[in-house]
Scaffold this active site. Sequence first.
Site, PDB file in Angstrom:
ATOM      1  N   GLU A 293     -38.140 -30.754 -94.653  1.00 28.73           N
ATOM      2  CA  GLU A 293     -38.455 -31.494 -95.883  1.00 28.73           C
ATOM      3  C   GLU A 293     -37.509 -30.956 -96.936  1.00 28.73           C
ATOM      4  O   GLU A 293     -37.507 -29.761 -97.216  1.00 28.73           O
ATOM      5  CB  GLU A 293     -39.922 -31.313 -96.264  1.00 28.73           C
ATOM      6  CG  GLU A 293     -40.905 -31.798 -95.189  1.00 28.73           C
ATOM      7  CD  GLU A 293     -40.668 -33.221 -94.711  1.00 28.73           C
ATOM      8  OE1 GLU A 293     -40.154 -34.054 -95.485  1.00 28.73           O
ATOM      9  OE2 GLU A 293     -40.958 -33.514 -93.526  1.00 28.73           O
ATOM     10  N   CYS A 327     -40.001 -30.693-105.611  1.00 31.75           N
ATOM     11  CA  CYS A 327     -39.142 -31.658-104.931  1.00 31.75           C
ATOM     12  C   CYS A 327     -39.484 -33.067-105.394  1.00 31.75           C
ATOM     13  O   CYS A 327     -38.662 -33.966-105.344  1.00 31.75           O
ATOM     14  CB  CYS A 327     -39.318 -31.524-103.432  1.00 31.75           C
ATOM     15  SG  CYS A 327     -41.033 -31.458-102.958  1.00 31.75           S
TER      16      CYS A 327
HETATM   17  P1  NAD Z   1     -32.969 -23.324-100.714  1.00 30.50           P
HETATM   18  O1  NAD Z   1     -32.390 -24.339 -99.809  1.00 30.50           O
HETATM   19  O2  NAD Z   1     -32.061 -22.570-101.605  1.00 30.50           O
HETATM   20  O3  NAD Z   1     -33.751 -22.231 -99.854  1.00 30.50           O
HETATM   21  C1  NAD Z   1     -34.746 -22.594 -98.921  1.00 30.50           C
HETATM   22  C2  NAD Z   1     -34.788 -21.548 -97.821  1.00 30.50           C
HETATM   23  O4  NAD Z   1     -33.566 -21.620 -97.102  1.00 30.50           O
HETATM   24  C3  NAD Z   1     -34.915 -20.122 -98.354  1.00 30.50           C
HETATM   25  O5  NAD Z   1     -35.743 -19.375 -97.495  1.00 30.50           O
HETATM   26  C4  NAD Z   1     -33.491 -19.635 -98.304  1.00 30.50           C
HETATM   27  O6  NAD Z   1     -33.379 -18.230 -98.194  1.00 30.50           O
HETATM   28  C5  NAD Z   1     -32.985 -20.319 -97.043  1.00 30.50           C
HETATM   29  N1  NAD Z   1     -31.538 -20.431 -96.989  1.00 30.50           N
HETATM   30  C6  NAD Z   1     -30.664 -20.546 -98.030  1.00 30.50           C
HETATM   31  N2  NAD Z   1     -29.396 -20.628 -97.559  1.00 30.50           N
HETATM   32  C7  NAD Z   1     -29.482 -20.585 -96.215  1.00 30.50           C
HETATM   33  C8  NAD Z   1     -28.521 -20.629 -95.165  1.00 30.50           C
HETATM   34  N3  NAD Z   1     -27.217 -20.742 -95.422  1.00 30.50           N
HETATM   35  N4  NAD Z   1     -28.959 -20.567 -93.893  1.00 30.50           N
HETATM   36  C9  NAD Z   1     -30.276 -20.471 -93.627  1.00 30.50           C
HETATM   37  N5  NAD Z   1     -31.231 -20.404 -94.576  1.00 30.50           N
HETATM   38  C10 NAD Z   1     -30.845 -20.472 -95.849  1.00 30.50           C
HETATM   39  O7  NAD Z   1     -34.127 -24.048-101.553  1.00 30.50           O
HETATM   40  P2  NAD Z   1     -35.054 -23.439-102.686  1.00 30.50           P
HETATM   41  O8  NAD Z   1     -34.240 -23.273-103.924  1.00 30.50           O
HETATM   42  O9  NAD Z   1     -35.845 -22.289-102.187  1.00 30.50           O
HETATM   43  O10 NAD Z   1     -36.084 -24.650-102.867  1.00 30.50           O
HETATM   44  C11 NAD Z   1     -35.746 -25.783-103.577  1.00 30.50           C
HETATM   45  C12 NAD Z   1     -35.322 -26.919-102.663  1.00 30.50           C
HETATM   46  O11 NAD Z   1     -36.344 -27.205-101.735  1.00 30.50           O
HETATM   47  C13 NAD Z   1     -35.083 -28.213-103.432  1.00 30.50           C
HETATM   48  O12 NAD Z   1     -33.974 -28.884-102.896  1.00 30.50           O
HETATM   49  C14 NAD Z   1     -36.358 -28.998-103.188  1.00 30.50           C
HETATM   50  O13 NAD Z   1     -36.231 -30.388-103.323  1.00 30.50           O
HETATM   51  C15 NAD Z   1     -36.691 -28.591-101.786  1.00 30.50           C
HETATM   52  N6  NAD Z   1     -38.106 -28.776-101.500  1.00 30.50           N
HETATM   53  C16 NAD Z   1     -38.460 -29.865-100.771  1.00 30.50           C
HETATM   54  C17 NAD Z   1     -39.797 -30.107-100.497  1.00 30.50           C
HETATM   55  C18 NAD Z   1     -40.221 -31.317 -99.711  1.00 30.50           C
HETATM   56  O14 NAD Z   1     -41.362 -31.379 -99.294  1.00 30.50           O
HETATM   57  N7  NAD Z   1     -39.343 -32.289 -99.501  1.00 30.50           N
HETATM   58  C19 NAD Z   1     -40.773 -29.217-100.947  1.00 30.50           C
HETATM   59  C20 NAD Z   1     -40.366 -28.103-101.678  1.00 30.50           C
HETATM   60  C21 NAD Z   1     -39.025 -27.888-101.938  1.00 30.50           C
END
Ligand code: NAD
Length: 541
Positions: A293, A327
């Site tokens: 998501e 999100c």
């Molecule tokens: P992010 O993508 O920065 O991080 C999410 C997770 O991915 C974290 O645990 C992070 O450490 C990990 N991560 C980051 N880079 C990575 C890599 N290169 N390889 C593997 N893992 C990696 O997102 P965030 O800032 O924590 O959250 C915000 C984002 O999440 C926004 O884009 C938001 O829209 C989305 N979000 C979506 C939903 C949904 O249900 N669609 C819900 C909540 C948040």
Amino acid sequence: MGKGFFEVPIAVNEPVKTYAPGSPEREEVAKTYKEMFNSSVNVPLYINGEYIETGDTATMSPPHDHQHVLGTYHKAEKKHVEQAIATALEGRKKWSQMPWEQRAGIFLRAAELLAGPYRAKINAATMLGQSKTIHQAEIDAACELIDFLRFNVQFMTEIYAEQPESTSGAWNRLEYRPLEGFIYAITPFNFTAIAANLPASAALMGNVVVWKPSDSQVYSAKVILDVFNEAGVPPGVINMVMGDPVMITETVLASPDFSGLHFTGSTHVFKNIWQQIGTNIHNYKTYPRIVGETGGKDFIVAHKTSNPKQVATAIARGAFEFQGQKCSAASRCYISKSIWNEVEKYLQTDLESMTMGSPEDMSNFITAVIHEGSFDKLASYIDNAKSDANAEVIMGGTYDKSKGYFIEPTVIKTEDPNYTTMCDELFGPVVTIYVFDDDKWEETLHLVDETGEYALTGAVFSEDRYALEQGVKILENAAGNFYINDKPTGAVVGQQPFGGARASGTNDKAGSKLNLYRWISPRMIKETFVTPTDYRYPFLG
Ligand code: NAD
């Protein structure tokens, strides 16, 4: 299950407490916040039921008070990630055979622990570590998480009850096995409930999990672990590792036993991981399930017949609650010309009344954004909007990171429907308005549909049923969660299953049965009672 067709308690949504001045819950959470603020927590890795201190640490600070240290967490090396995988696979031997009612008992107990003794603690941790107001923390860390746990137990039993027809000569049984291997859960900073639900939903269905929380959510992740421990999740079932996301992910994806990804976070991270899984596909013992998501660029589109006060309120709440770090947050709004002046007036009044500061002061509606990276990104979009010829900052537009990462709620107006802030996910308290001519309703709906790459949430406002119906039809694929005359945020587990398509995710709908189906691999068992002994069919004469 051997000795009864058990029924689980009927799931009901946890009531949201008010935290009104003078209420006992407000006093308790304020006291817990203070105690936690004034003490220091140490968060080691959690592998095979043991806490592992690696000595390679990072500090945690409240986003609204970044010089204050809440504690430290430990970062994994490659060998710890490999240990987490090995221990999960070992744990699977017993956990995958555990009767479902025992798994249900554990997670129902976790729900009750959160509803009672851990409520103030998980809320205070979310206020401190993620800068949520008490109202936002209560909805997320307490109620939504409790709902996920209770409803998923009920959904699990509904799935298990789905059985094929049998004839008189044979008995057909479907057995809902967990996936063979282990699940990798990667969770975002912005919802404590999602952080817990991604590992817990897979574990509930009998899987074992390696869980990597966000660096910016470790503080409340520790409380989640404490709850899971007290609820009785056995060692090896959910293992938590923090640290370099690239190294951890590469190590996990290199394992032939990797069998599923449960991800929530940004779109580009998810796409890169999907690509890595594709590269490794020949190494895996089974095709991995990929659930993600991801981002959103969520819209409000208001017809000339809509009520300006309702539209303004939907923008104020939809765009600025939790600093727009949802999100589902409204971030592009299309408003019909004849109502815009009124909407603007109400929105201006709302913004002027919003107070900003620490969530400890419960009169604040706005707190800080999550970290410096997010602050700098938002500040640069605001600066650009101030200088770009095709955009104008009409409300807010100031920012200050001297004590915390504070961005004033900001409204940009543009005459270019493809202006950058109409398309990019900013993930902050910034909303962009595009005003359209009253007679261009249908054209504007197509514009909404065709702008940007996302399709998560969206809302249509109108008092005209024909106009609404056009919105429902033309925007069919523009949002996985679609709202009529309401803000596009605030989905409730069991009521509005959540998720979007296009670049917003695989749309596996957290908070519903649909998500749980991804964590099982059914086995069909046909038992024949009188087994044939002659190969010849009657037609052969
Ligand atoms: P992010 O993508 O920065 O991080 C999410 C997770 O991915 C974290 O645990 C992070 O450490 C990990 N991560 C980051 N880079 C990575 C890599 N290169 N390889 C593997 N893992 C990696 O997102 P965030 O800032 O924590 O959250 C915000 C984002 O999440 C926004 O884009 C938001 O829209 C989305 N979000 C979506 C939903 C949904 O249900 N669609 C819900 C909540 C948040």
